[in-house]
Design an enzyme around this catalytic site. Structure first.
Site, PDB file in Angstrom:
ATOM      1  CG  ASP A 183      -2.076   0.949   1.135  1.00  0.00           C
ATOM      2  OD1 ASP A 183      -3.223   0.466   1.084  1.00  0.00           O
ATOM      3  OD2 ASP A 183      -1.835   2.173   1.110  1.00  0.00           O
ATOM      4  CG  HIS A 201      -8.819  -2.812  -2.474  1.00  0.00           C
ATOM      5  ND1 HIS A 201      -9.704  -1.973  -3.118  1.00  0.00           N
ATOM      6  CD2 HIS A 201      -8.604  -2.253  -1.263  1.00  0.00           C
ATOM      7  CE1 HIS A 201     -10.000  -0.960  -2.340  1.00  0.00           C
ATOM      8  NE2 HIS A 201      -9.358  -1.110  -1.191  1.00  0.00           N
ATOM      9  CD  GLN A 254     -15.024  -0.095  -2.547  1.00  0.00           C
ATOM     10  OE1 GLN A 254     -16.199  -0.294  -2.241  1.00  0.00           O
ATOM     11  NE2 GLN A 254     -14.448  -0.669  -3.596  1.00  0.00           N
ATOM     12  CG  HIS A 288      -6.898  -2.804   3.211  1.00  0.00           C
ATOM     13  ND1 HIS A 288      -6.089  -1.698   3.049  1.00  0.00           N
ATOM     14  CD2 HIS A 288      -8.103  -2.465   2.672  1.00  0.00           C
ATOM     15  CE1 HIS A 288      -6.790  -0.733   2.449  1.00  0.00           C
ATOM     16  NE2 HIS A 288      -7.999  -1.173   2.214  1.00  0.00           N
ATOM     17  CG  ASN A 298     -12.604  -0.740   3.946  1.00  0.00           C
ATOM     18  OD1 ASN A 298     -12.964  -1.270   4.995  1.00  0.00           O
ATOM     19  ND2 ASN A 298     -11.466  -0.061   3.856  1.00  0.00           N
TER      20      ASN A 298
END
Ligand code: 5GP
Ligand code: ZN
Length: 135
Positions: free
Chosen positions: A32, A101, A95, A103, A88
């Site tokens: 990230d 995606h 989100q 995390h 999310n």
């Protein structure tokens, strides 16, 4: 299918470089850009889905096994003490990138991060009421 104006389509498919830790036919896993802990990364499918609601069942079935594989890799390399997996869906849920995606967030005893959920206020009967709405 890729979506033309989607940043994660470009990152997942290698059109824009990423700090990739894993790649296969279906997914790219990369660090990230604004990590909440050391080693925070994202599992991103190469195909575009706005969120979990739209995700293909075949792709969905591969996410948790891949998360476990990445957890093991990150345990070996970074030696985390705990681990959060966060996914999310929708603006209200946090989100910000509308390409599905997941995390992966390694946690460390001294990481100073606070991802703890806060219980909502509850009156007598609230739990039974919502149960009856759902079932
Ligand atoms: P969300 O809030 O949608 O669940 O998470 C989006 C995540 O994507 C955020 O943690 C954000 O830091 C990360 N992110 C957004 N744009 C980029 C980017 O261009 N590169 C990388 N590596 N991460 C990004
Ligand atoms: Zn996309």
């Amino acid at each position: 299918m890729k979506k033309d104006d989607c940043i994660f389509c470009k990152l997942a498919n290698g059109d824009i470089p990423t700090n990739t830790i894993y790649e296969d036919d279906d997914f790219r896993v990369f660090l990230d850009a604004a990590p909440v802990t050391r080693g925070h990364c994202l599992i991103v499918p190469k195909e575009h889905f706005d969120s979990l609601e739209q995700l293909d069942d075949k792709v969905a079935a591969k996410v948790m096994p891949l998360a476990r594989k990445m957890m093991k890799l990150l345990k070996d390399k970074l030696g985390w003490d705990g681990f959060n997996i966060i996914q999310n869906n929708g603006k209200v849920a946090g989100q910000t990138v509308f390409h599905f995606h997941t995390h992966l967030i390694p946690r460390y005893n001294d990481d100073g991060q606070d991802l703890v959920m806060k219980p909502m206020p509850l009156k007598d009967g609230d739990i039974e009421t919502v149960l009856n709405e759902i079932i």
